[in-house]
Design a protein around this motif. Structure first.
Motif, PDB file in Angstrom:
ATOM      1  N   GLU A   1      39.497  46.615  32.731  1.00 42.62           N
ATOM      2  CA  GLU A   1      39.731  45.586  31.715  1.00 42.62           C
ATOM      3  C   GLU A   1      41.092  45.769  31.057  1.00 42.62           C
ATOM      4  OE1 GLU A   1      36.506  45.667  28.994  1.00 42.62           O
ATOM      5  OE2 GLU A   1      35.070  44.765  30.382  1.00 42.62           O
ATOM      6  N   LEU A   2      41.520  47.020  30.876  1.00 45.43           N
ATOM      7  CA  LEU A   2      42.841  47.266  30.301  1.00 45.43           C
ATOM      8  C   LEU A   2      43.947  46.788  31.237  1.00 45.43           C
ATOM      9  CD1 LEU A   2      42.529  50.836  28.710  1.00 45.43           C
ATOM     10  CD2 LEU A   2      42.652  48.643  27.540  1.00 45.43           C
ATOM     11  N   LYS A   3      43.796  47.085  32.516  1.00 39.84           N
ATOM     12  CA  LYS A   3      44.811  46.647  33.475  1.00 39.84           C
ATOM     13  C   LYS A   3      44.862  45.132  33.586  1.00 39.84           C
ATOM     14  CE  LYS A   3      44.909  50.760  36.427  1.00 39.84           C
ATOM     15  NZ  LYS A   3      44.714  51.299  37.804  1.00 39.84           N
ATOM     16  N   GLY A   4      43.721  44.489  33.411  1.00 41.65           N
ATOM     17  CA  GLY A   4      43.681  43.037  33.489  1.00 41.65           C
ATOM     18  C   GLY A   4      44.165  42.350  32.233  1.00 41.65           C
ATOM     19  N   GLY A   5      44.482  43.130  31.200  1.00 35.42           N
ATOM     20  CA  GLY A   5      44.983  42.547  29.968  1.00 35.42           C
ATOM     21  C   GLY A   5      43.916  41.879  29.126  1.00 35.42           C
ATOM     22  N   GLU A   6      42.658  42.169  29.413  1.00 38.87           N
ATOM     23  CA  GLU A   6      41.578  41.539  28.662  1.00 38.87           C
ATOM     24  C   GLU A   6      41.353  42.203  27.311  1.00 38.87           C
ATOM     25  OE1 GLU A   6      38.075  41.438  31.014  1.00 38.87           O
ATOM     26  OE2 GLU A   6      39.089  40.689  32.800  1.00 38.87           O
ATOM     27  N   LEU A   7      41.834  43.430  27.161  1.00 39.58           N
ATOM     28  CA  LEU A   7      41.638  44.148  25.914  1.00 39.58           C
ATOM     29  C   LEU A   7      42.974  44.621  25.378  1.00 39.58           C
ATOM     30  CD1 LEU A   7      38.528  46.378  26.708  1.00 39.58           C
ATOM     31  CD2 LEU A   7      38.572  44.292  25.338  1.00 39.58           C
ATOM     32  N   ASP A   8      43.103  44.594  24.074  1.00 41.86           N
ATOM     33  CA  ASP A   8      44.290  45.121  23.403  1.00 41.86           C
ATOM     34  C   ASP A   8      43.835  46.231  22.456  1.00 41.86           C
ATOM     35  OD1 ASP A   8      46.706  45.655  22.283  1.00 41.86           O
ATOM     36  OD2 ASP A   8      46.790  43.840  21.045  1.00 41.86           O
ATOM     37  N   ILE A   9      44.109  47.469  22.846  1.00 43.96           N
ATOM     38  CA  ILE A   9      43.631  48.593  22.038  1.00 43.96           C
ATOM     39  C   ILE A   9      44.786  49.348  21.398  1.00 43.96           C
ATOM     40  CG2 ILE A   9      41.546  48.901  23.421  1.00 43.96           C
ATOM     41  CD1 ILE A   9      42.990  51.301  24.725  1.00 43.96           C
ATOM     42  N   SER A  10      45.929  48.709  21.301  1.00 45.82           N
ATOM     43  CA  SER A  10      47.081  49.392  20.723  1.00 45.82           C
ATOM     44  C   SER A  10      46.826  49.803  19.280  1.00 45.82           C
ATOM     45  CB  SER A  10      48.310  48.474  20.789  1.00 45.82           C
ATOM     46  OG  SER A  10      48.054  47.247  20.100  1.00 45.82           O
ATOM     47  N   PHE A  11      45.963  49.053  18.579  1.00 48.83           N
ATOM     48  CA  PHE A  11      45.708  49.352  17.177  1.00 48.83           C
ATOM     49  C   PHE A  11      44.619  50.415  16.994  1.00 48.83           C
ATOM     50  CE2 PHE A  11      42.981  45.893  18.505  1.00 48.83           C
ATOM     51  CZ  PHE A  11      41.743  46.285  18.051  1.00 48.83           C
ATOM     52  N   LEU A  12      44.006  50.862  18.092  1.00 46.68           N
ATOM     53  CA  LEU A  12      42.920  51.820  17.976  1.00 46.68           C
ATOM     54  C   LEU A  12      43.386  53.273  17.983  1.00 46.68           C
ATOM     55  CD1 LEU A  12      40.171  50.336  20.317  1.00 46.68           C
ATOM     56  CD2 LEU A  12      40.265  50.288  17.832  1.00 46.68           C
TER      57      LEU A  12
END
Length: 208
Positions: A146-157
């Motif tokens: 999901e991260l590689k597909g750009g479906e999630l943005d976890i930069s703020f985590l």
């Protein structure tokens, strides 16, 4: 709980041990809360997501009175169906106390039965513990996809995860060893004895 309580000599022993458990639980929970609050105040993990448009589900706020009332479940089956862990522990505690009023022979037989059930659950826990790494691997794999597909943005985590890990490390490496040192209990030897249970609780996210 049933296995432990039913194996005690009398209610006085239960009161003595129960008071120690309650004191330990409240004190360590209070210290853990203070550590979390301090780290949250220092690092402000939510600062990076301020201003972001988020859609959060409506949370049902419950009062402390509702929490304490839920400790006493309406019935035995309902506590298990509703996953009311506190209610299940309360029922087990009451049954355990009632077992202490039985004759020594009856209490001994009941204690053996509870011990047998406990051994069964431990065997199940070992099987689950064996399968947990597989489940974690599957979760990490899906999460990475999901991260590689750009479906999630976890930069703020990042800051949030740092605070969580740091708080747990402070509690486990600093606070608890200090408490054990104060009670003159060797922390390293105790950890080696408890490591199987601690690892299972950690990877299954359980307090058991």
């Amino acid at each position: 709980v049933l296995s432990t309580v039913s194996g005690m000599d009398d209610i006085r022993t239960l009161k003595k041990i129960g008071l120690k458990i309650l004191t330990y639980t409240i004190s360590t929970t209070l210290v853990a809360s203070l550590i979390g609050l301090l780290l949250f105040s220092i690092f402000s993990p939510t600062a990076s997501i301020e201003g972001m448009e988020t859609v959060l589900p409506d949370a049902v706020q419950k009062s402390y009175l509702e929490f304490f009332l839920k400790i006493i479940p309406p019935n035995l089956i309902g506590a298990f169906l509703e996953y009311n862990v506190v209610g299940v522990v309360f029922i087990a505690f009451i049954i355990g106390m009632a077992s202490l009023t039985l004759t020594p022979d009856s209490r001994k037989n009941l204690h053996k039965m509870f011990n047998s059930f406990f051994d069964v659950f431990i065997s199940l826990a070992k099987v689950i513990g064996f399968l947990v790494p597989i489940a974690v691997w599957c979760f990490v794999t899906l999460f990475t996809v999901e991260l590689k597909g750009g479906e999630l943005d976890i930069s703020f985590l990042g800051t949030y995860l740092f605070c969580v890990v740091l708080a747990n490390l402070l509690q486990g490496i600093v606070v608890l060893p200090l408490l054990l040192w104060f009670k003159k209990i060797p922390a390293v030897r105790l950890f080696k004895c408890m490591s199987p249970a601690l690892m299972l609780a950690f990877f299954s996210k359980s307090s058991n």
